[in-house]
Design a protein around this motif. Structure first.
Motif, PDB file in Angstrom:
ATOM      1  N   LYS A  95      25.126  11.665   0.011  1.00 48.43           N
ATOM      2  CA  LYS A  95      25.448  12.812   0.875  1.00 48.43           C
ATOM      3  C   LYS A  95      26.877  13.276   0.641  1.00 48.43           C
ATOM      4  O   LYS A  95      27.144  14.464   0.487  1.00 48.43           O
ATOM      5  CB  LYS A  95      25.278  12.435   2.352  1.00 48.43           C
ATOM      6  N   LEU A  96      27.793  12.318   0.630  1.00 53.16           N
ATOM      7  CA  LEU A  96      29.209  12.651   0.497  1.00 53.16           C
ATOM      8  C   LEU A  96      29.506  13.292  -0.851  1.00 53.16           C
ATOM      9  O   LEU A  96      30.378  14.151  -0.964  1.00 53.16           O
ATOM     10  CB  LEU A  96      30.059  11.389   0.686  1.00 53.16           C
ATOM     11  N   GLU A 133      24.457   7.378   2.061  1.00 50.75           N
ATOM     12  CA  GLU A 133      25.650   8.073   2.577  1.00 50.75           C
ATOM     13  C   GLU A 133      26.554   8.523   1.436  1.00 50.75           C
ATOM     14  O   GLU A 133      27.128   9.606   1.479  1.00 50.75           O
ATOM     15  CB  GLU A 133      26.411   7.184   3.558  1.00 50.75           C
ATOM     16  N   ILE A 191      29.857  12.041   7.757  1.00 47.44           N
ATOM     17  CA  ILE A 191      29.326  11.295   6.618  1.00 47.44           C
ATOM     18  C   ILE A 191      30.334  10.239   6.175  1.00 47.44           C
ATOM     19  O   ILE A 191      29.958   9.093   5.893  1.00 47.44           O
ATOM     20  CB  ILE A 191      28.956  12.242   5.461  1.00 47.44           C
ATOM     21  N   THR A 205      28.510  16.631   9.294  1.00 44.56           N
ATOM     22  CA  THR A 205      29.737  17.161   8.708  1.00 44.56           C
ATOM     23  C   THR A 205      30.280  16.155   7.689  1.00 44.56           C
ATOM     24  O   THR A 205      29.919  14.972   7.729  1.00 44.56           O
ATOM     25  CB  THR A 205      30.808  17.388   9.788  1.00 44.56           C
ATOM     26  N   PRO A 206      31.158  16.607   6.803  1.00 44.64           N
ATOM     27  CA  PRO A 206      31.774  15.658   5.861  1.00 44.64           C
ATOM     28  C   PRO A 206      32.490  14.508   6.582  1.00 44.64           C
ATOM     29  O   PRO A 206      32.450  13.368   6.119  1.00 44.64           O
ATOM     30  CB  PRO A 206      32.762  16.518   5.074  1.00 44.64           C
ATOM     31  N   GLY A 232      27.476  15.224  -2.477  1.00 42.40           N
ATOM     32  CA  GLY A 232      26.722  16.459  -2.641  1.00 42.40           C
ATOM     33  C   GLY A 232      25.365  16.281  -3.288  1.00 42.40           C
ATOM     34  O   GLY A 232      24.760  17.249  -3.737  1.00 42.40           O
ATOM     35  N   ARG A 270      20.679  14.963   1.176  1.00 42.07           N
ATOM     36  CA  ARG A 270      20.504  15.888   2.301  1.00 42.07           C
ATOM     37  C   ARG A 270      21.492  15.554   3.410  1.00 42.07           C
ATOM     38  O   ARG A 270      21.608  14.404   3.825  1.00 42.07           O
ATOM     39  CB  ARG A 270      19.079  15.816   2.843  1.00 42.07           C
ATOM     40  N   LEU A 271      22.180  16.586   3.899  1.00 42.56           N
ATOM     41  CA  LEU A 271      23.204  16.388   4.925  1.00 42.56           C
ATOM     42  C   LEU A 271      22.626  16.241   6.322  1.00 42.56           C
ATOM     43  O   LEU A 271      23.257  15.644   7.193  1.00 42.56           O
ATOM     44  CB  LEU A 271      24.208  17.542   4.887  1.00 42.56           C
ATOM     45  N   LYS A 272      21.469  16.808   6.562  1.00 37.50           N
ATOM     46  CA  LYS A 272      20.803  16.720   7.863  1.00 37.50           C
ATOM     47  C   LYS A 272      21.740  17.134   8.995  1.00 37.50           C
ATOM     48  O   LYS A 272      21.754  16.530  10.064  1.00 37.50           O
ATOM     49  CB  LYS A 272      20.264  15.313   8.104  1.00 37.50           C
TER      50      LYS A 272
END
Length: 105
Positions: free
Chosen positions: A49-50, A46, A64, A60-61, A52, A55-57
């Motif tokens: 993801k946050l 996580e 996440i 939304t921010p 950058g 993968r965000l899949k």
């Protein structure tokens, strides 16, 4: 352990007991450490993801961030369970390892 850590540990243990019973999980000595490692991996994913780098899949921010916070809670809960299972006094360990570096009051 301080009353706050004991209270948290007791609550987490109750939830863990429910989880283990519902899912027929044997929590042997290895389970506590392996589960802690699993949760740390989920927290790391996580964070990536946050930041950058994952993968965000489609998340939304905000999604996440919420999941990052939830995974941090999972890591803390599993650390409390690991310490409880292994009779580790976290307050004493923190005082011995960390708080000795604080200036005397």
């Amino acid at each position: 352990m301080s009353q706050n850590l004991v209270t948290l540990s007791d609550l987490v243990a109750r939830v863990s007991d429910i989880y283990a019973a519902r899912n027929d999980i044997l929590r042997d000595d290895d389970w506590y450490l392996l589960k802690l490692q699993e949760e740390l991996g989920e927290l790391t994913a996580e964070y990536l993801k946050l930041s950058g780098r994952g993968r965000l899949k489609g998340a939304t921010p905000e999604d996440i961030r919420t999941t990052l916070e939830d995974e941090a809670a999972d890591v803390l809960a599993m650390l409390l369970l690991f310490a409880r299972h292994n009779q580790i006094d976290l307050d004493a360990a923190l005082a011995r390892k960390w708080f000795k570096h604080l200036p005397a009051q």
